[in-house]
Design an enzyme around this catalytic site. Structure first.
Site, PDB file in Angstrom:
ATOM      1  N   ARG A  12       0.657  -1.309   0.763  1.00 50.82           N
ATOM      2  CA  ARG A  12       0.387  -0.157  -0.287  1.00 50.82           C
ATOM      3  C   ARG A  12       0.638   0.812   0.220  1.00 50.82           C
ATOM      4  O   ARG A  12       0.347   2.369  -0.063  1.00 50.82           O
ATOM      5  CB  ARG A  12      -0.992   0.278   1.294  1.00 50.82           C
ATOM      6  CG  ARG A  12      -1.857  -0.733   1.487  1.00 50.82           C
ATOM      7  CD  ARG A  12      -2.309  -0.890   2.515  1.00 50.82           C
ATOM      8  NE  ARG A  12      -3.730  -0.014   2.555  1.00 50.82           N
ATOM      9  CZ  ARG A  12      -4.766   0.408   2.023  1.00 50.82           C
ATOM     10  NH1 ARG A  12      -4.952  -1.344   1.382  1.00 50.82           N
ATOM     11  NH2 ARG A  12      -5.376   1.270   2.472  1.00 50.82           N
ATOM     12  N   GLY A  67      -4.549   8.724   3.940  1.00 51.46           N
ATOM     13  CA  GLY A  67      -5.945   9.462   2.948  1.00 51.46           C
ATOM     14  C   GLY A  67      -5.331  11.050   2.855  1.00 51.46           C
ATOM     15  O   GLY A  67      -4.561  11.198   3.090  1.00 51.46           O
ATOM     16  N   HIS A 121      -4.092   6.122 -38.723  1.00 49.66           N
ATOM     17  CA  HIS A 121      -4.224   7.560 -38.438  1.00 49.66           C
ATOM     18  C   HIS A 121      -3.016   8.359 -37.552  1.00 49.66           C
ATOM     19  O   HIS A 121      -3.450   9.455 -36.795  1.00 49.66           O
ATOM     20  CB  HIS A 121      -5.520   7.471 -37.641  1.00 49.66           C
ATOM     21  CG  HIS A 121      -6.564   7.361 -38.582  1.00 49.66           C
ATOM     22  ND1 HIS A 121      -7.509   7.452 -39.197  1.00 49.66           N
ATOM     23  CD2 HIS A 121      -6.824   5.184 -38.149  1.00 49.66           C
ATOM     24  CE1 HIS A 121      -7.859   6.421 -40.369  1.00 49.66           C
ATOM     25  NE2 HIS A 121      -7.721   5.642 -39.662  1.00 49.66           N
ATOM     26  N   LYS A 164      -0.097  -0.575  -4.103  1.00 48.64           N
ATOM     27  CA  LYS A 164      -1.075  -1.825  -4.704  1.00 48.64           C
ATOM     28  C   LYS A 164      -2.615  -0.367  -5.095  1.00 48.64           C
ATOM     29  O   LYS A 164      -4.059  -0.703  -5.837  1.00 48.64           O
ATOM     30  CB  LYS A 164      -1.589  -2.426  -4.362  1.00 48.64           C
ATOM     31  CG  LYS A 164      -2.394  -3.761  -3.998  1.00 48.64           C
ATOM     32  CD  LYS A 164      -1.591  -4.306  -5.517  1.00 48.64           C
ATOM     33  CE  LYS A 164      -2.571  -5.518  -5.820  1.00 48.64           C
ATOM     34  NZ  LYS A 164      -2.308  -5.849  -7.120  1.00 48.64           N
TER      35      LYS A 164
HETATM   36  O1  M6R Z   1      -7.364  -2.557  -7.524  1.00 44.67           O
HETATM   37  P1  M6R Z   1      -8.871  -1.610  -8.043  1.00 44.67           P
HETATM   38  O2  M6R Z   1      -8.708  -2.839  -9.455  1.00 44.67           O
HETATM   39  O3  M6R Z   1      -9.878  -0.600  -8.051  1.00 44.67           O
HETATM   40  O4  M6R Z   1      -7.247  -1.097  -8.737  1.00 44.67           O
HETATM   41  C1  M6R Z   1      -7.608  -0.107  -9.646  1.00 44.67           C
HETATM   42  C2  M6R Z   1      -6.119   0.337 -10.602  1.00 44.67           C
HETATM   43  O5  M6R Z   1      -5.022   1.764  -9.110  1.00 44.67           O
HETATM   44  C3  M6R Z   1      -5.007  -1.163 -10.472  1.00 44.67           C
HETATM   45  O6  M6R Z   1      -5.170  -2.151 -11.613  1.00 44.67           O
HETATM   46  C4  M6R Z   1      -3.273  -0.394 -11.424  1.00 44.67           C
HETATM   47  O7  M6R Z   1      -3.731   0.451 -12.372  1.00 44.67           O
HETATM   48  C5  M6R Z   1      -2.761  -1.728 -11.394  1.00 44.67           C
HETATM   49  N1  M6R Z   1      -1.836  -1.357 -10.798  1.00 44.67           N
HETATM   50  C6  M6R Z   1      -2.772  -1.908 -12.557  1.00 44.67           C
HETATM   51  O8  M6R Z   1      -1.654  -3.016 -12.740  1.00 44.67           O
END
Ligand code: M6R
Length: 614
Positions: free
Chosen positions: A27, A102, A510, A609
């Site tokens: 995280r 947050g 294009h 993540k």
């Molecule tokens: O947890 P989520 O699926 O909502 O996350 C969305 C994006 O942050 C997530 O897919 C991000 O693009 C990844 N790091 C892609 O590999």
């Protein structure tokens, strides 16, 4: 983003916190810290820039003893990664320590007001403002810590999950959340606190998930006490989380990403189990069946998602439009929520999110609900915020995804969307029985098909070595495989830091074809589908301009082989499931290029993540 952990009980808090922080590092990983209250009531903070390993080194030889504490791993929003900006933050007097996940949007106003009261700040974070605001309220109102937290939060605009401890109080943690996740683990005479329940699964399987706007008083030896920001009592509902520690470990692989790519046959088995019945090939998705009338009456379906989940949603658009004849729109959640979109009460909004915590997707869910739409979730993390905010949904059940680059979640999301489209199409009578059974059978066979696709690893690894030099890549696909091209390009960008662009193959003419030269490799997904011949022509056009082509083809293909420089063969399946198969070598390609470049695959720079801030 940011991960928070807390503990109060009979164990050494620092040990529990460090173990939780290691599991939460996905995280955020730019700084880490913890605060403990020693048995004599003294509050101590230990924090530094860097990863949790750095914090462990920093703690060596120091006294971090105590059975109550809070810890944090940071992904910087306000203020650069530094020792001073790392959490926990202390209040002016040193009485309070706070961790925060947050953004406090009005922190400047609050900081200015506190400055007029003589407060000074050691960091440039919004979080330090909050801990001082709590202290100010506590002292002004001469109230308890929980009352001070409640009053302070009523002045805050923004998102937070916070935990606060107070010097001299060796038994209580006060925690609160709004738009950022927080789970409380309930043990035998002990409590745990975390942004992600999975991070403390080694200690307990019983969890209470805080709802938005709730404050918890977590006290050793006493029942949990949860109330709302308005002071009303909230019920305490304990839920069991069934996860095993092995699902959170690398299991002999060098990286979580590699493990997660390789476990896709098993994760898809988990995703499909009980949903497509072998033999009868019936599709059973309770989220759809329980809301059958809604789906049959849908005027439109709108997918809202970010990143990889957005790419999966683009495939969902193809699946639903072709099988169910319902118009579909796919929106970036971050754009949708700020655009004042037209939403009808008979629309279905489908929020797709691996983590179930992405701030923009969660906000889009709130907006869609307000507009009266039926909101459905396709998520992975059980009990996360999005599934709890939607009317109904389907979990993809692919297990914890820890690598920052999403892999098994993508294949799980597309598989769930295929099952949904099949089921709705059959209920609506927009697909014939033969097609229904063919696709259902192909879904049942997907784990075996992916097992076969995984065999491309050694060949892709040697191709990756040849292309590690490249500074740019183009990924091409058409139809179902255009989103696969976007996803392949995103994988490469995020973990190798090579610029890559995914395009629908026909768009090359294009403009982008001007980029083609011997230094610009193109990855073309050219599996046999309704646009196969056209993709072949697009490959020829690149070849004619001296571009190098790596093609993903189905076994036995010899047409593409004549033009492409390198071909990676994958097994074939029905056209609508092809992305689940053709993404596998692209996941490997990005993984191996990134490792050859010496990148930190599981913790790429600047990323986290879960994107729980806007
Ligand atoms: O947890 P989520 O699926 O909502 O996350 C969305 C994006 O942050 C997530 O897919 C991000 O693009 C990844 N790091 C892609 O590999």
């Amino acid at each position: 983003m940011c991960g928070i952990v807390g503990y109060v009980g009979g164990r050494e808090a620092a040990n529990v916190i460090i173990s939780g922080l290691h599991r939460l590092e996905y995280r955020g990983y730019d700084s880490a810290g913890l605060a403990v209250i020693h048995p004599d009531g003294v509050l101590d903070v230990f924090k530094c820039k860097g990863k949790v390993d750095d914090l462990e080194r920093f703690l060596q030889g120091k006294n971090a003893g105590g059975t109550i504490g809070i810890g944090h791993t940071r992904w910087a929003t306000h203020g650069e990664p530094s020792d001073a900006n790392a959490h926990p933050h202390l209040s002016r007097s040193g009485d309070l320590a706070l961790i925060h996940n947050g953004i406090i949007e009005n922190y400047r106003v609050l900081r200015d007001a506190l400055r007029t009261q003589g407060f000074t700040f050691r960091s440039s974070t919004d979080s330090e403002v909050l801990v001082n605001l709590i202290e100010y309220v506590r002292d002004e109102h001469r109230c308890s810590l929980e009352e001070a937290v409640r009053e302070a939060l009523s002045q805050v605009v923004g998102a937070y999950a916070i935990a606060v401890i107070e010097r001299g109080d060796t038994s209580r943690i006060i925690a609160a959340r709004k738009s950022s996740p927080m789970a409380i683990g309930v043990g035998d005479g002990e409590y745990f606190l975390s942004s992600d329940a999975a991070s403390i699964i080694g200690f307990t399987q019983d969890f209470v998930y805080l709802n938005d706007g709730e404050i918890a008083v977590i006290e050793r030896g006493k029942p949990l006490h949860i109330m709302t920001l308005d002071g009303a009592e909230s019920p305490v509902a304990i839920q069991k989380l069934r996860l095993s520690i092995s699902q959170l470990e690398k299991g002999g692989f060098d990286h979580f990403m590699l493990k997660e790519i390789h476990e896709q046959p098993e994760t898809l088995e988990d995703c499909i189990r009980g949903r497509v019945i072998p033999g009868t090939r019936e599709v059973i998705l309770s989220g759809v069946l329980d809301n059958k009338e809604r789906f049959l009456a849908a005027r439109r379906i709108i997918f809202v998602a970010c990143g990889t989940s957005w790419h999966a949603s683009l495939i969902g658009e193809h699946l639903i439009e072709s099988m169910c004849r319902i118009p579909v729109e796919v929106e970036y959640a971050s754009e949708f929520r700020y655009r004042d979109p037209v939403i009808y009460p008979d629309d279905i909004v489908i929020a797709v999110s691996q983590s179930g915590e992405t701030a923009d997707t969660l906000a889009a869910v709130g907006m869609a609900r307000k507009a009266g739409a039926f909101v459905y979730g396709i998520c992975n993390v059980v009990g996360s915020s999005i599934p709890r905010a939607t009317h109904s949904g389907t979990y993809i059940h692919v297990g914890p995804e820890i690598g920052v680059a999403s892999t098994k979640a993508f294949t799980g999301q597309v598989t769930v969307m295929a099952m949904m489209a099949l089921l709705i199409g059959r209920l609506k009578g927009t697909i014939d029985e033969g097609y229904y059974h063919r696709v259902a059978q192909a879904i049942l066979e997907l784990p075996a098909t992916i097992r076969e696709a995984l065999k491309t690893a050694p060949e892709v690894a040697s191709l990756a070595r040849m292309f590690t030099y490249a500074h740019n890549f183009i990924y091409l696909g058409r139809g179902y495989n255009y989103p696969t091209a976007l996803e392949g390009a995103l994988k490469l960008k995020e973990i190798s830091y090579i610029h890559a662009e995914g395009l629908p193959a026909a768009e090359m003419k294009h403009g982008p074809i001007a980029l083609i030269d011997a230094e610009m490799p193109t990855v073309a997904i050219a599996t046999p589908d309704s646009t196969y011949e056209k993709t072949l022509s697009n490959i020829e056009e690149i070849k004619a301009r001296g571009g190098k082509i790596i093609a993903v083809v189905c076994k036995g293909d010899d047409l593409v082989r004549r033009s492409a420089d390198y071909c990676i063969e994958v097994p074939s399946t029905v056209e609508c499931l092809m992305p689940v198969v053709s993404i596998v070598p692209l996941q490997f390609l990005s993984y191996y290029i990134a490792t050859y470049k010496g990148r930190n695959v599981d913790q790429p720079r600047n990323l986290a993540k879960s994107v729980t801030v806007e």
